[in-house]
Design an enzyme around this catalytic site. Structure first.
Site, PDB file in Angstrom:
ATOM      1  N   THR A 155      -6.752  -0.011  -9.514  1.00 40.87           N
ATOM      2  CA  THR A 155      -7.543   1.110 -10.011  1.00 40.87           C
ATOM      3  C   THR A 155      -7.797   0.982 -11.503  1.00 40.87           C
ATOM      4  OG1 THR A 155      -6.557   2.579  -8.409  1.00 40.87           O
ATOM      5  CG2 THR A 155      -7.388   3.599 -10.408  1.00 40.87           C
ATOM      6  N   THR A 175     -11.616   4.053  -8.019  1.00 42.14           N
ATOM      7  CA  THR A 175     -10.899   3.104  -7.181  1.00 42.14           C
ATOM      8  C   THR A 175     -11.477   3.064  -5.770  1.00 42.14           C
ATOM      9  OG1 THR A 175      -8.671   2.505  -6.435  1.00 42.14           O
ATOM     10  CG2 THR A 175      -9.229   4.808  -6.331  1.00 42.14           C
TER      11      THR A 175
HETATM   12  C1  SD4 Z   1      -4.625   4.856  -4.882  1.00 41.33           C
HETATM   13  N1  SD4 Z   1      -3.833   4.697  -7.150  1.00 41.33           N
HETATM   14  O1  SD4 Z   1      -5.607   5.075  -4.184  1.00 41.33           O
HETATM   15  C2  SD4 Z   1      -4.869   4.309  -6.256  1.00 41.33           C
HETATM   16  C3  SD4 Z   1      -5.138   2.855  -6.123  1.00 41.33           C
HETATM   17  C4  SD4 Z   1      -4.171   2.005  -6.657  1.00 41.33           C
HETATM   18  O2  SD4 Z   1      -2.596   0.443  -5.905  1.00 41.33           O
HETATM   19  O3  SD4 Z   1      -3.877   2.091  -7.843  1.00 41.33           O
HETATM   20  N2  SD4 Z   1      -3.654   1.173  -5.763  1.00 41.33           N
HETATM   21  O4  SD4 Z   1      -3.474   5.037  -4.517  1.00 41.33           O
END
Ligand code: SD4
Length: 317
Positions: A177, A195
């Site tokens: 993200t 993201t």
């Molecule tokens: C999520 N925090 O959708 C975001 C994406 C991410 O590891 O950072 N993934 O959980």
């Protein structure tokens, strides 16, 4: 991207003297972004700011750069899909006066961050999700993109389909993200977060990034914070809000990020499989960063430089 480079070219050298530590003397303007894709994003944001854009314009412009990066498998429509093979996007944007907007579980939109901004500016709501968000995008004149996986994502999805086992992977090639927080020369703050979420998530899953207070929180009176990592764990502790509130109570940005990581760790038994990282800036332009595990890095841009910095972490290498 603008023509004149108003900040020095990107440096990939880690600022080892401040590895994981806050800069004690604050600096403004300043932009912080998660991961190494933060370097070009910061550059685009600083150029926007230096050419007369607001800090809100800057944080929107910066992450739009990442949303278009075809090499990136965790932001934008080229991101890895959910377990049904469909890419769904989450994004949020917030200004230091408390305005905010977000979109969740949205399909076929190239720039969900700009859609989140439209939700903030053109609706009486804070958040639109799924088909409603897509309909709003159409009404606002956003083109709908064809729903096909990028070549890279298609290859990865085909590999995953061979076992179809879901397990969140930490530190995915250092790409994740993008969360961006910034402060202008006058102390106005804004943040953005965008993201494609966790690869191979359940269809309909929404992470922390579009949840105001989880993936992003900004308050001009105190500071700003953003998050990356396993969204479920970040939502459960209201991570970004927690950091801003800890700063309000007198913690430095660094102390606040470390406390949020400790809180997250205390609420999760399977911590070996969980990565999360936080960034913070206070209203003086002092910064902080901390993660659960090693491997998290972030980009920091001032008028003088734009550097990639390795974050410190609770668990050591
Ligand atoms: C999520 N925090 O959708 C975001 C994406 C991410 O590891 O950072 N993934 O959980």
């Amino acid at each position: 991207m603008g023509t004149a480079l108003l900040i020095p070219s990107i440096s990939s050298a880690s600022a080892t003297d401040e590895k994981g530590k806050s800069n004690k003397a604050g600096e403004k303007p300043l932009i912080l972004s998660t991961w190494n894709h933060g370097l070009p994003a910061n550059q685009a944001a600083m150029e926007k700011l230096s050419s007369g854009g607001s800090i809100l314009d800057a944080v929107e412009t910066g992450v739009r750069d990442t949303e278009l990066d075809l090499e990136n498998l965790s932001v934008g429509l080229q991101g890895l899909p959910d377990r049904e093979g469909i890419t769904t996007l989450d994004a949020s944007i917030m200004t230091g006066d408390g305005n905010c907007g977000s979109v969740a579980f949205v399909r076929q939109i190239k720039h969900p961050i700009s859609l989140a901004r439209r939700v903030m500016e053109n609706t009486p709501h804070v958040m639109l999700a799924g088909e409603g968000a897509r309909q709003f995008a159409i009404a606002e004149g956003f083109p709908l993109e064809e729903e096909v996986l990028s070549p890279k994502a298609a290859v990865e999805y085909a590999k995953w389909k061979e076992t179809s086992q879901y397990k969140p992977v930490i530190n995915i090639e250092n790409h994740d993200t993008i969360g961006m927080i910034g402060i202008d020369a006058n102390g106005n703050m804004a943040g953005s977060c965008t993201t494609s979420g966790l690869a191979y998530k359940m269809h309909g899953r929404v992470g922390d990034s579009p949840i105001i207070g989880a993936g992003l929180f900004v308050d001009n009176e105190v500071g700003a914070a953003t998050a990356t990592g396993l969204g479920e764990t970040i939502i459960k502790i209201c991570g970004s809000f927690l950091i801003v509130e800890l700063m309000r109570q007198g913690r430095t940005p660094q102390e606040a990020c470390e406390e949020a990581v400790r809180r997250l760790i205390s609420k999760n038994k399977n911590i070996n499989d969980i990565q999360a990282g936080f960034l913070a800036i206070n209203k003086e332009g002092v910064t902080g960063a901390f993660a659960v595990h090693p491997g998290f890095n972030f980009a920091k841009a001032t008028l003088k430089e734009n550097v990639l910095i390795d974050s410190n972490s609770h668990f050591k290498p």
